[in-house]
Design a protein around this motif. Structure first.
Motif, short mmCIF file in Angstrom:
data_model
loop_
_atom_site.label_atom_id
_atom_site.label_comp_id
_atom_site.label_asym_id
_atom_site.label_seq_id
_atom_site.Cartn_x
_atom_site.Cartn_y
_atom_site.Cartn_z
N UNK A 24 0.77 -1.36 0.18
CA UNK A 24 -0.21 0.31 0.43
C UNK A 24 1.18 1.49 -0.49
N UNK A 25 0.33 2.31 -0.18
CA UNK A 25 1.45 3.33 -0.50
C UNK A 25 0.73 4.36 0.15
N UNK A 26 1.21 4.84 1.05
CA UNK A 26 0.89 5.80 2.75
C UNK A 26 1.99 7.08 2.29
N UNK A 27 0.87 8.08 3.47
CA UNK A 27 1.38 9.32 2.55
C UNK A 27 1.33 9.78 4.40
N UNK A 28 2.64 10.64 4.57
CA UNK A 28 2.50 11.29 6.62
C UNK A 28 2.95 12.22 6.22
N UNK A 29 2.50 13.06 6.93
CA UNK A 29 3.16 14.43 6.98
C UNK A 29 3.14 14.98 7.81
N UNK A 30 5.15 15.81 7.28
CA UNK A 30 6.38 15.93 8.10
C UNK A 30 6.33 16.98 8.16
N UNK A 31 7.13 17.99 9.23
CA UNK A 31 7.33 19.18 9.41
C UNK A 31 9.05 19.47 7.67
N UNK A 32 9.00 20.38 7.44
CA UNK A 32 10.13 20.94 6.83
C UNK A 32 10.81 21.17 7.44
N UNK A 33 10.99 21.83 8.07
CA UNK A 33 12.00 22.07 9.23
C UNK A 33 12.07 21.73 10.72
N UNK A 34 12.28 20.36 11.15
CA UNK A 34 12.15 20.15 12.09
C UNK A 34 13.19 21.12 13.61
N UNK A 35 13.85 21.44 13.57
CA UNK A 35 14.73 22.05 14.55
C UNK A 35 14.30 23.78 14.27
N UNK A 36 13.42 24.37 14.42
CA UNK A 36 13.22 25.92 14.40
C UNK A 36 12.01 26.49 14.30
N UNK A 37 11.91 27.56 14.75
CA UNK A 37 10.34 28.00 14.76
C UNK A 37 9.38 29.07 13.99
N UNK A 38 10.52 28.63 13.27
CA UNK A 38 10.36 29.65 11.88
C UNK A 38 9.76 29.15 10.88
N UNK A 39 8.99 29.22 9.83
CA UNK A 39 8.05 28.05 8.52
C UNK A 39 9.76 28.71 7.95
N UNK A 40 9.79 27.53 7.17
CA UNK A 40 10.87 27.65 5.95
C UNK A 40 10.30 28.54 5.49
N UNK A 41 11.15 28.82 4.95
CA UNK A 41 10.98 30.62 3.29
C UNK A 41 10.08 31.17 3.85
N UNK A 42 10.25 31.85 5.75
CA UNK A 42 8.78 32.80 5.83
C UNK A 42 7.55 32.32 4.67
N UNK A 43 7.30 31.69 5.56
CA UNK A 43 5.87 31.37 4.80
C UNK A 43 5.30 30.05 5.56
N UNK A 44 3.52 29.92 5.39
CA UNK A 44 3.32 29.11 6.49
C UNK A 44 3.07 28.04 5.08
N UNK A 45 3.17 28.18 4.12
CA UNK A 45 2.23 27.72 3.04
C UNK A 45 3.84 26.33 2.45
N UNK A 46 4.92 26.35 3.59
CA UNK A 46 6.26 25.33 3.31
C UNK A 46 6.77 25.02 4.44
N UNK A 47 5.03 25.40 5.48
CA UNK A 47 5.67 24.59 6.81
C UNK A 47 6.10 22.94 6.56
N UNK A 48 5.16 22.69 5.96
CA UNK A 48 4.89 20.73 6.08
C UNK A 48 5.15 20.12 4.30
N UNK A 49 5.49 18.94 4.31
CA UNK A 49 5.47 18.06 2.70
C UNK A 49 4.81 16.79 3.69
N UNK A 50 3.88 15.85 2.19
CA UNK A 50 3.85 15.07 2.48
C UNK A 50 4.95 13.87 2.08
N UNK A 51 5.31 12.77 3.06
CA UNK A 51 6.35 12.44 3.22
C UNK A 51 5.45 11.08 2.85
#
Length: 178
Positions: free
Chosen positions: A35-62
């Motif tokens: 089965x193919x599954x997807x898990x929502x990951x944080x783009x950055x696991x180590x900082x508080x500020x969203x990547x590229x200063x945009x909430x649009x880039x906070x997570x991705x599907x692994x």
């Protein structure tokens, strides 16, 4: 179980995959049996500020592939640490995990590395996006995915043993992850 795993690691010969019909994919190890599954990951696991200063880039599907046909309660997770390619390549060509899953009652999980295959945190060509392509971020992805798998598949309060697999860079990550 540990002594069996040591024999496996020492190169004990495995029986051919049962049910595989030779030159076809029918009954053979590979994506067709997962089965193919997807898990929502944080783009950055180590900082508080969203990547590229945009909430649009906070997570991705692994993306990850899973096969539970031999998994028994309390059985281990055989976990493939994806490396620098589409994970389907490894699902279809990593026989060792498939050959021993029934013997150990294992669940097979093939996790895709961020920035490869379909596990893309950013659209191709996004300026400034490569800062999160690090081994540390990838190892954190795998840790969060394994935590999710433990919560979803272990008995209440229990933990399933995890056996890491990989080759080349993926093998190094499996060793570092320990």
């Amino acid at each position: 179980v540990m002594s069996k795993l040591l024999l496996l690691a020492a190169g004990a010969a495995a029986a051919p995959f049962p049910g595989c019909l030779g030159s076809t994919l029918q009954g053979c190890p590979g994506t067709a049996n997962c089965t193919v599954e997807y898990f929502t990951q944080n783009v950055d696991h180590f900082n508080w500020q969203p990547p590229l200063d945009s909430e649009n880039f906070a997570t991705f599907k692994q993306r990850y592939f899973m096969n539970k046909q031999w998994h028994k309660p309390g059985g281990p997770i055989f976990f493939y640490f994806g490396n620098e390619d589409n994970v389907e390549l490894y699902v279809n060509h990593t026989g060792l995990m498939w050959e021993h899953a029934a013997e150990f009652g294992a669940m097979l999980v093939f996790a895709e590395h961020r920035y490869y295959g379909e596990s893309l945190p950013f659209s191709p060509g996004t300026p400034g996006c490569m800062g999160w392509l690090t081994t540390e971020q990838a190892l954190a992805d795998f840790a969060y995915l394994l935590t999710h798998l433990q919560q979803a598949h272990a008995a209440a309060g229990g933990r399933l043993p995890v056996v890491g697999f990989g080759g080349s860079y993926g093998g190094m990550m499996a060793a570092w992850f320990k």
